[in-house]
Design a protein around this motif. Structure first.
Motif, short mmCIF file in Angstrom:
data_model
loop_
_atom_site.label_atom_id
_atom_site.label_comp_id
_atom_site.label_asym_id
_atom_site.label_seq_id
_atom_site.Cartn_x
_atom_site.Cartn_y
_atom_site.Cartn_z
N ASN B 107 2.05 66.28 -17.33
CA ASN B 107 2.18 65.12 -16.45
C ASN B 107 2.30 63.85 -17.28
O ASN B 107 3.15 62.99 -17.02
CB ASN B 107 0.94 65.06 -15.55
N ILE B 111 5.42 61.17 -17.43
CA ILE B 111 5.26 59.76 -17.10
C ILE B 111 5.64 58.87 -18.27
O ILE B 111 6.27 57.82 -18.11
CB ILE B 111 3.82 59.49 -16.65
N GLY B 274 -3.88 55.08 -13.59
CA GLY B 274 -3.33 55.14 -12.24
C GLY B 274 -4.19 55.91 -11.28
O GLY B 274 -5.12 56.59 -11.70
N ASP B 276 -5.60 58.66 -9.85
CA ASP B 276 -5.56 60.10 -10.07
C ASP B 276 -4.46 60.53 -11.04
O ASP B 276 -3.62 61.36 -10.71
CB ASP B 276 -5.36 60.81 -8.70
N HIS B 277 -4.46 59.96 -12.21
CA HIS B 277 -3.54 60.35 -13.29
C HIS B 277 -2.08 60.11 -13.00
O HIS B 277 -1.23 60.62 -13.70
CB HIS B 277 -3.69 61.85 -13.63
N ARG B 278 -1.75 59.30 -12.00
CA ARG B 278 -0.35 59.18 -11.66
C ARG B 278 0.42 58.21 -12.54
O ARG B 278 1.63 58.10 -12.43
CB ARG B 278 -0.18 58.78 -10.19
N SER B 279 -0.29 57.48 -13.37
CA SER B 279 0.44 56.60 -14.28
C SER B 279 -0.14 56.73 -15.69
O SER B 279 -0.22 55.77 -16.43
CB SER B 279 0.37 55.16 -13.82
#
Lengths: 269, 365
Positions: B107, B111, B274, B276-279
């Motif tokens: 992930n 990103i 971010g 929950d690890h989204r960024s």
């Protein structure tokens, strides 16, 4: 005609894009009722300034930044000057290999890539919370580029000055002190300022290595203030940001004006 | 640098006409004078080495050693707390095989790729070039103002600009929502990667702009004139006249800003990985793995090594390209942003080493 209009529209849009976030720094510090968004203050006041000056850690952290960056700049300049001079003038074995290695090191080993081993190293050396230790780490990161810049600079100085001095019987020490040092002053000043500016803005290394708030520089305390939240947030942060930013801008203008070239921070992290 | 032989009346040295750059004086028994590295101050190799030692020592301890040590830590299971903190054991390539399977690592890679492509390869490059192109014949005051603003975005400290953008992107009261009427949109939460891309483009365009400004100044004006006279549009001029000249610069610039962006820790200040690890770009991933939660230092070291190797590849490529372009790659790689790229600057002053350098070198940085 259309082209002209198009040009101005585009330029205005881009200018607005760049200016907008920074405008907040101009209004919020003096706003009696500071808010997160950008808006024209209804009442101007110096209350925020007073609050910031009275904050237990705000001014202290700026002083920490000053000490940390001054030490880093001094160490970097001194060591890079000596090394740069020797690498330029003296034929040392393995010189080219060393230069190539320094070149690679300066761009490959970034703060991010080395953060884990540096953290472990400093923990085991018991240099966590040590401002000198942090200064040394920062110096280590800045030295390769600084050596290059100063070596280049000394390369450009004609050898005839030093030769003449030698011909007239000066010892190496005297040659260095009385001939080389004055001539390389612009280069030294540049490195001092460059190293200072780089260290001033560096967040990661102090964040990693300086844990107690009393020794943290402004870069880290700025983040701590944000994380704390609460109403102190908006009264202190704008003024603090301004105080923290001004030295860098001033130094930049100074160097740019004095030495006639534009200079911008180099390796950042 | 040409050296001048001392005048005839200068004491003990018999006057000799200089032979090219290096005057050979038959009467002198000194160390051989052969070009670079002439020890004019008489330091000698011993003192010369002593001069270099402090700098190399510091670099060795705080830069080189950590980089090499990370190889070792990466094959252990060293942790911040717990049993492995006191007695770390060598686990071989276990950390690396774990990385291959780790969805968070994958992930983070993805990103980071988006972040670098969006903000550096495309964002800063295009915007930087656009600014350089638009401003090249703009009025002095306009050019200086715009350049000053763009530069200011670059020189302000990272914690400050991160906070400035938090105020812009804030959900309730943020400047963007107020202006665009999109009240209530939490940009950093809903579109974290896009926000980071825009932020970083804003932050770093200055470097590309200055580089392309110098590069454009070196394009022969006669060719631009000709293009204008035959009625070429702006886009055609750029594609057919300008681009062939600056192709090398585009490549080296892209490599450099890619390297910087991939290693940039500033996204941590904006989103801290971010929601929950989204960024979670790679630097943030390494930090959180190493120092948050369980504190998995061994694993984070392994990832750091991968990052170091990637940096190495890019750096080698960059130096290769510079040398191929016939430019002295020596100072350029290290100096990059440290010294200005203005073509007019190679007039002997400042840090670029002065008159001996070709104009191309001034452009390269």
């Amino acid at each position: 005609m259309v082209r002209r209009v198009g040009f101005y529209v585009l330029i205005s849009a881009i200018t607005a894009f760049f200016a907008l976030p920074m405008l907040w720094l101009a209004t919020a510090p003096f706003d009696d009722n500071p808010r997160i968004g950008l808006h024209w203050p209804r009442d101007w006041s110096a209350a925020n300034v007073r609050a910031t000056l009275g904050h237990p850690y705000a001014l202290g952290s700026l002083a920490n930044s000053l000490v940390l960056c001054a030490v880093t700049a001094a160490l970097t300049c001194a060591m890079a000057a000596l090394a740069g001079y020797a690498l330029s003038r003296v034929r040392l074995p393995g010189r080219d290999a060393v230069l190539y290695l320094l070149l690679l090191l300066s761009s490959v080993v970034t703060g991010t890539a080395a953060m884990v081993p540096i953290f472990i190293l400093m923990t085991q050396l018991r240099l966590i919370d040590s401002q000198l230790g942090t200064a040394l780490v920062l110096t280590g990161g800045l030295l390769p580029a600084a050596i290059f810049i100063l070596k280049d600079f000394v390369d450009a100085v004609p050898r005839s000055y030093e030769e003449s001095a030698r011909v007239f019987g000066a010892s190496p020490g005297q040659v260095l002190r009385h001939v080389v040092l004055p001539v390389t002053r612009p280069g030294l000043a540049t490195i001092l300022v460059w190293a200072f500016v780089n260290a001033w803005g560096n967040f990661l290394i102090p964040y990693l290595l300086l844990r107690r708030i009393e020794v943290q520089p402004a870069a880290v305390v700025m983040k701590t203030l944000q994380d704390e939240g609460g109403s102190a947030n908006l009264t202190v942060i704008p003024v603090f940001s301004l105080l923290y930013s001004i030295p860098v801008v001033v130094l930049y203008l100074l160097v740019s004006h004095r030495y006639g070239f534009r200079f911008h921070g180099g390796i950042k992290s | 640098m040409t050296t001048v032989a001392p005048p005839a009346s200068a004491g003990p040295t018999p006057p000799t006409p200089p032979t090219g750059r290096r005057g050979r004086r038959p009467g002198r028994r000194r160390r051989p004078r052969s070009g670079a590295g002439r020890d004019v101050a008489g330091l000698g190799a011993l003192r010369g080495a002593a001069f270099v030692l402090p700098a190399l020592g510091t670099v060795g301890v705080f830069l080189l050693f950590p980089a090499l040590w990370t190889i070792y830590i990466g094959i252990t299971d060293y942790r911040l707390t717990g049993e492995q903190a006191r007695h770390p054991e060598v686990v071989g390539a276990a950390n690396y095989t774990r990385a291959l399977d780790d969805p968070l690592f994958g992930n983070s890679l993805w990103i980071t790729l988006l972040f670098v492509l969006g903000s550096a390869v495309i964002g800063q490059n295009v915007l930087g070039f656009a600014l350089a192109w638009l401003l090249r014949r703009a009025a002095g005051w306009l050019r200086r103002t715009v350049e000053a603003l763009v530069l200011l975005a670059w020189i302000l400290p990272s914690t400050v600009v991160a906070y400035l953008w938090i105020t812009v992107l804030d959900r309730g009261d943020g400047t963007l929502n107020a202006l665009a009427g999109t009240g209530g949109t939490a940009w950093l939460l809903t579109y974290p990667v896009a926000s980071l891309v825009v932020f970083n483009t804003w932050r770093g365009t200055a470097f590309s702009m200055l580089l392309y400004s110098s590069a454009l100044a070196a394009v022969p004006p006669s060719q631009l004139e000709t293009a204008r006279m035959v009625g070429a549009s702006g886009w055609q001029t750029v594609r057919d006249v300008v681009f062939p000249h600056i192709r090398g610069h585009v490549l080296t610039n892209t490599l450099l800003i890619t390297l910087w962006t991939a290693n940039d820790f500033t996204p941590f200040l904006l989103t801290a990985g971010g929601p929950d690890h989204r960024s979670e770009v790679l630097p943030v991933f390494v930090y959180r793995t190493a120092l948050e939660g369980a504190g998995d230092l061994g694993y984070a070291s392994a990832i750091s090594l991968l990052l170091l190797l990637a940096n190495l590849v890019v750096a080698l490529l960059y130096v290769r390209l510079l040398r191929a372009r016939g430019v002295d790659g020596g100072a350029d790689g290290g100096v990059d942003g440290g010294a200005d790229g203005g073509a007019g600057r190679s007039a002997g002053r400042g840090v670029d080493g002065g008159a001996g350098r070709s104009a191309g070198r001034g452009v390269a940085t």
